[in-house]
Design a protein around this motif. Structure first.
Motif, PDB file in Angstrom:
ATOM      1  N   HIS A 165       0.825  -1.218   0.000  1.00  0.00           N
ATOM      2  CA  HIS A 165       0.000   0.000   0.000  1.00  0.00           C
ATOM      3  C   HIS A 165       0.859   1.268   0.000  1.00  0.00           C
ATOM      4  N   VAL A 211      -3.417  -9.820  -2.234  1.00  0.00           N
ATOM      5  CA  VAL A 211      -4.751  -9.359  -1.808  1.00  0.00           C
ATOM      6  C   VAL A 211      -5.030  -7.968  -2.379  1.00  0.00           C
ATOM      7  N   VAL A 212      -4.051  -7.071  -2.236  1.00  0.00           N
ATOM      8  CA  VAL A 212      -4.221  -5.699  -2.730  1.00  0.00           C
ATOM      9  C   VAL A 212      -4.308  -5.666  -4.250  1.00  0.00           C
ATOM     10  N   SER A 214      -5.432  -7.884  -6.347  1.00  0.00           N
ATOM     11  CA  SER A 214      -6.747  -8.334  -6.829  1.00  0.00           C
ATOM     12  C   SER A 214      -7.832  -7.283  -6.562  1.00  0.00           C
ATOM     13  N   GLU A 215      -7.622  -6.460  -5.533  1.00  0.00           N
ATOM     14  CA  GLU A 215      -8.583  -5.384  -5.228  1.00  0.00           C
ATOM     15  C   GLU A 215      -8.457  -4.218  -6.219  1.00  0.00           C
ATOM     16  N   VAL A 216      -7.232  -3.911  -6.608  1.00  0.00           N
ATOM     17  CA  VAL A 216      -6.995  -2.767  -7.503  1.00  0.00           C
ATOM     18  C   VAL A 216      -7.369  -3.100  -8.950  1.00  0.00           C
TER      19      VAL A 216
END
Length: 371
Positions: A165, A211-212, A214-216
């Motif tokens: 992040h 995780v991040v 796949s979110e972005v």
């Protein structure tokens, strides 16, 4: 679109563009981004550009050149190890405290002027390639405990930054955002550097990035829906699923593809032809070779061939490939040849024609895309 690998024109093209790349290499092993002595500043050595420029030599099996370049990159990290130590001890607050992305190719000194120096993907790409080379040819680059020590510190560096992040300037060295392409490069680097004996990577360090990412996705960032940099997640990094790869390709082709290249993103001001810097985005030549390589790896050879033909048309009359063409024109900028463009063209030429001649030997992108 197929040209047998023993075809004289194929051999001529390959030799011509490899020669151009060789001329960009300094005695130290590092490559200039463009021709030496050019006044655009592209005579400097970027970590990222060296990563991409070396791919051409790797694909033809010239591992002496690859070894020389990566040994020089390790020497850069050792020269600035005190700075890496400081950044590990506490997360940097100022951009100059981050590991710089570009260096003097002869002295390995940093350039101190501000240039979007916070570029996490430049560390990810180096870890990725050193790990991959170690997996393929143990001992080619990593020689001793000094090498392992500095590589381990780069892992800790990404951990201290909390890369998953951490807003950085990304592949294009511009405004700071959380970039999918930077997070993906770090994931790929951390996954691959585990092939270096003695380098430890905590599994959660990779998981947090995944995780991040796949979110972005499918966005590049909050500010950019689609970006040429996203292609790196498909190849060379192979950190997306088949479905995610298809979405990235569709978005890049629909929004960014032009006749002489691929624009980096909508509203790109760099070499924009319009007086107001809008809607006349420059067309980056290596985007065409990049698409050819990806489609070849996906087993779609006809589409790969079409992009290779488009890439061939970007070669200037004197046989070089520029960084970019101005929008809807045959005028190109001063960064000619661009090493990155030359290298991806060599890779596309080699891979598309190799697989044309020997379809059974095709190397698909890894498990993510073939599953």
């Amino acid at each position: 679109y197929c040209m047998p690998t023993n075809h004289p024109l194929y051999e001529k093209l390959l030799k011509q563009h490899l020669k151009i790349l060789e001329n960009l290499q300094y005695d130290s092993g590092l490559f200039a981004a463009s021709q030496k002595g050019i006044d655009t500043g592209y005579d400097k050595a970027w970590l990222r550009d060296n990563f991409y420029e070396c791919l051409a030599f790797e694909v033809i099996g010239d591992f002496d050149t690859v070894e020389k370049t990566y040994r020089a990159i390790l020497d850069i990290f050792k020269k600035h190890e005190y700075k890496i130590d400081y950044a590990i001890s506490r997360k940097p607050k100022h951009t100059h405290e981050y590991i710089h992305p570009r260096y003097n190719p002869e002295t390995f000194e940093e350039y101190w002027e501000e240039w979007g120096n916070k570029q996490n993907d430049s560390i990810g790409c180096i870890l990725f390639k050193i790990g991959e080379l170690e997996k393929k040819q143990k001992g080619l680059v990593v020689k001793d405990d000094d090498d392992r020590r500095v590589l381990q510190k780069l892992v800790w560096y990404l951990s201290t930054l909390e890369y998953w992040h951490d807003e950085d300037s990304g592949m294009w060295e511009e405004n700071q955002e959380l970039h999918a392409s930077s997070v993906g490069a770090c994931i790929a680097g951390l996954q691959m550097i585990r092939y270096v004996e003695g380098v430890e990577v905590p599994p959660e360090l990779i998981l947090k990035g995944r995780v991040v990412l796949s979110e972005v996705l499918p966005r590049e960032s909050k500010g950019k829906f689609v970006d040429l940099a996203l292609l790196s997640l498909i190849w060379p990094y192979d950190v997306v699923s088949r479905e995610e790869a298809e979405t990235i390709l569709q978005n890049v082709e629909y929004h960014l593809l032009r006749e002489r290249g691929v624009i980096r993103y909508k509203g790109d001001h760099y070499y924009n032809k319009n007086a107001d810097g809008w809607s006349e985005e420059a067309e980056w030549t290596f985007g065409l070779s990049w698409l050819a390589i990806i489609y070849d790896k996906l087993g779609r050879s006809e589409r790969a061939g079409e992009y290779l033909e488009m890439a061939k048309k970007t070669v200037t009359r004197d046989g070089k490939i520029p960084e970019l063409y101005f929008s809807n024109s045959t005028k190109y900028n001063d960064n000619t040849p661009l090493g990155w463009s030359e290298s991806l063209f060599v890779v596309a030429l080699h891979e598309v024609n190799e697989n044309c001649s020997n379809p059974r030997q095709r190397t698909h992108i890894g498990h993510s895309l073939t599953g």
